[in-house]
Design a protein around this motif. Sequence first.
Motif, PDB file in Angstrom:
ATOM      1  N   ILE A 218      68.673  46.412  -0.463  1.00  0.00           N
ATOM      2  CA  ILE A 218      67.400  46.888  -0.064  1.00  0.00           C
ATOM      3  C   ILE A 218      66.310  46.783  -0.981  1.00  0.00           C
ATOM      4  O   ILE A 218      66.646  46.961  -2.405  1.00  0.00           O
ATOM      5  N   THR A 219      65.356  46.886  -0.865  1.00  0.00           N
ATOM      6  CA  THR A 219      63.884  46.615  -1.902  1.00  0.00           C
ATOM      7  C   THR A 219      63.010  47.606  -1.594  1.00  0.00           C
ATOM      8  O   THR A 219      62.350  48.106  -2.669  1.00  0.00           O
ATOM      9  N   GLU A 220      63.052  48.282  -0.666  1.00  0.00           N
ATOM     10  CA  GLU A 220      61.918  49.620  -0.563  1.00  0.00           C
ATOM     11  C   GLU A 220      62.378  50.182   0.866  1.00  0.00           C
ATOM     12  O   GLU A 220      63.127  49.987   1.771  1.00  0.00           O
ATOM     13  N   ALA A 221      62.191  51.485   0.804  1.00  0.00           N
ATOM     14  CA  ALA A 221      62.525  52.411   1.910  1.00  0.00           C
ATOM     15  C   ALA A 221      61.444  53.225   2.104  1.00  0.00           C
ATOM     16  O   ALA A 221      60.718  54.436   1.280  1.00  0.00           O
ATOM     17  N   ALA A 222      60.783  52.931   3.131  1.00  0.00           N
ATOM     18  CA  ALA A 222      59.584  53.811   3.728  1.00  0.00           C
ATOM     19  C   ALA A 222      59.857  55.048   4.553  1.00  0.00           C
ATOM     20  O   ALA A 222      61.066  55.265   4.956  1.00  0.00           O
ATOM     21  N   GLU A 223      59.138  55.843   5.037  1.00  0.00           N
ATOM     22  CA  GLU A 223      59.352  57.008   5.921  1.00  0.00           C
ATOM     23  C   GLU A 223      60.468  56.783   7.083  1.00  0.00           C
ATOM     24  O   GLU A 223      61.278  57.590   7.317  1.00  0.00           O
ATOM     25  N   ASP A 224      60.087  55.565   7.661  1.00  0.00           N
ATOM     26  CA  ASP A 224      61.007  55.125   8.818  1.00  0.00           C
ATOM     27  C   ASP A 224      61.566  53.904   8.973  1.00  0.00           C
ATOM     28  O   ASP A 224      61.930  53.304   9.864  1.00  0.00           O
ATOM     29  N   THR A 225      61.340  53.057   7.945  1.00  0.00           N
ATOM     30  CA  THR A 225      61.696  51.711   7.868  1.00  0.00           C
ATOM     31  C   THR A 225      62.576  51.256   6.499  1.00  0.00           C
ATOM     32  O   THR A 225      61.732  51.415   5.392  1.00  0.00           O
ATOM     33  N   ILE A 226      63.416  50.495   6.519  1.00  0.00           N
ATOM     34  CA  ILE A 226      64.098  50.077   5.375  1.00  0.00           C
ATOM     35  C   ILE A 226      63.663  48.454   5.341  1.00  0.00           C
ATOM     36  O   ILE A 226      63.976  47.879   6.279  1.00  0.00           O
ATOM     37  N   TYR A 227      63.180  48.251   3.891  1.00  0.00           N
ATOM     38  CA  TYR A 227      63.086  46.689   3.853  1.00  0.00           C
ATOM     39  C   TYR A 227      64.200  46.023   2.809  1.00  0.00           C
ATOM     40  O   TYR A 227      64.581  46.636   2.042  1.00  0.00           O
ATOM     41  N   PHE A 228      64.295  44.657   3.213  1.00  0.00           N
ATOM     42  CA  PHE A 228      65.127  43.985   2.601  1.00  0.00           C
ATOM     43  C   PHE A 228      64.810  42.729   1.755  1.00  0.00           C
ATOM     44  O   PHE A 228      63.722  42.370   2.014  1.00  0.00           O
ATOM     45  N   ASP A 229      65.549  42.137   0.982  1.00  0.00           N
ATOM     46  CA  ASP A 229      65.329  41.213   0.120  1.00  0.00           C
ATOM     47  C   ASP A 229      65.064  40.089   0.885  1.00  0.00           C
ATOM     48  O   ASP A 229      63.896  39.120   0.725  1.00  0.00           O
ATOM     49  N   GLU A 230      65.709  39.683   2.203  1.00  0.00           N
ATOM     50  CA  GLU A 230      65.625  38.590   2.725  1.00  0.00           C
ATOM     51  C   GLU A 230      65.540  38.934   4.141  1.00  0.00           C
ATOM     52  O   GLU A 230      64.744  38.150   5.233  1.00  0.00           O
ATOM     53  N   GLY A 231      66.304  39.811   4.834  1.00  0.00           N
ATOM     54  CA  GLY A 231      66.477  40.227   6.206  1.00  0.00           C
ATOM     55  C   GLY A 231      65.123  40.966   7.040  1.00  0.00           C
ATOM     56  O   GLY A 231      64.392  41.471   6.005  1.00  0.00           O
ATOM     57  N   GLU A 232      65.110  40.881   7.986  1.00  0.00           N
ATOM     58  CA  GLU A 232      63.909  41.865   8.728  1.00  0.00           C
ATOM     59  C   GLU A 232      64.136  43.293   8.351  1.00  0.00           C
ATOM     60  O   GLU A 232      65.018  43.626   8.224  1.00  0.00           O
ATOM     61  N   PRO A 233      62.969  43.788   8.553  1.00  0.00           N
ATOM     62  CA  PRO A 233      62.843  45.131   8.131  1.00  0.00           C
ATOM     63  C   PRO A 233      63.672  45.971   9.173  1.00  0.00           C
ATOM     64  O   PRO A 233      64.019  45.646  10.654  1.00  0.00           O
ATOM     65  N   LEU A 234      64.373  47.065   8.993  1.00  0.00           N
ATOM     66  CA  LEU A 234      65.249  47.900  10.004  1.00  0.00           C
ATOM     67  C   LEU A 234      64.880  49.338  10.041  1.00  0.00           C
ATOM     68  O   LEU A 234      64.458  50.158   8.985  1.00  0.00           O
ATOM     69  N   GLU A 235      64.120  49.567  11.173  1.00  0.00           N
ATOM     70  CA  GLU A 235      63.689  51.064  11.336  1.00  0.00           C
ATOM     71  C   GLU A 235      64.621  51.787  11.597  1.00  0.00           C
ATOM     72  O   GLU A 235      65.895  51.668  12.123  1.00  0.00           O
ATOM     73  N   TYR A 236      64.553  53.246  11.187  1.00  0.00           N
ATOM     74  CA  TYR A 236      65.708  54.193  11.147  1.00  0.00           C
ATOM     75  C   TYR A 236      64.989  55.629  11.767  1.00  0.00           C
ATOM     76  O   TYR A 236      63.807  55.755  11.649  1.00  0.00           O
TER      77      TYR A 236
END
Length: 385
Positions: A218-236
């Motif tokens: 994980i490179t960043e965590a926004a309020e409703d989305t997680i961002y990764f080094d390579e993969g697509e963002p994951l909403e949560y």
Amino acid sequence: MTENIVVLGAGYAGAAAIQSLEAEVDNADITWISKEDYHLVLHEVHRCIRDPSVRDKISLPIADIKSPSTRFIKAAVESVDTDDREIDLDDGSTVDYDYLVVGLGSKTAYYGIPGLEENSLTLKGLDDALEIHNQVKDAAREASRNDPAKIVIGGAGLSGIQTAGELAEFRDMHRAPLEIYLVEAMEEIFPGQDPEIQGALRKRLLEADINILTNDPITEAAEDTIYFDEGEPLEYDVFVWTGGITGQDALEEANVEKNHNRVNADATFQTSDERVFALGDSAIVDQLNSERPAPPTAQAAWQAGGVIGENVARAMNGQALTSWSYKDKGTVVSVGDDAVAHNVMMVPIGTFGGPAAKVLKKSIATRWIADVTSVGRAVSAWGDM
């Protein structure tokens, strides 16, 4: 002259240390300080994510653990002054000591990842587990079969795996519209462990319909989305972070050798200050026959706490201290109502699951409860472990 011994923390290390000190030390006043007036069976706190009523079985009152002669103070430790031998508490008071046992545990590490601390839940205590339960329940209530709530657990170590298992049980029990994701930066879940137990745990997680994403930090965590080094963002909808530990802020000013506020101690638990001892997650305890310190686990803290009283007594009497060696008795991990055991002492099978592993998991928890409180309380807790 009567010496003052102060123990900080009511986790495994602190609870075991209190009983060890009470058994080994004469002519001393013992004071126990903790921000909670109970000891939490932390390795079972994930059970409260599924069923909050379990809290009554895993919260052991301080009065049931200590002897009447031990003084207890319910307060959070603000700082430790090892030069003046004083503990500053959050109520503005101070407590003096002659010998100090640090067992404050750890706090969650966020590794400088943007947004991670602000946007994630943790699992470091009872209130954390109850908050996860409430947020998951609310998310499920607002979701539907066509638009399920996404629950993400960051970190696939012990806590992350057991959290995912309880969430899957909650989903199935309530037929809740949930999608569960277990995210790990390393190549495999349960990093650093034997591939055999890694594979056994992965199998059970997949059988529980838990999505596993590995080898992408994980490179960043926004309020409703997680961002990764390579993969697509994951909403949560709910994000739980279980990715690592660091030391408590209360130890920052303590004049002892430490690393990220975890106190360095040798195999006798003594620190660079001969009147300060440390164990459990608060400490990095050297091992005589290994380049690696004792692991920051409940099992290690339990063992260490049981023998530290002897060394504090020896230090008070000017005697040589004895060295402690951690004995790995095996690993048992729950995945909901299932469990996997690995390298269990005196068991010829390397890795196994099924009823035997489940009973073993229950036995570990209830034995600890019996050791620090009573057999009756342990028997009462059996069904919920």
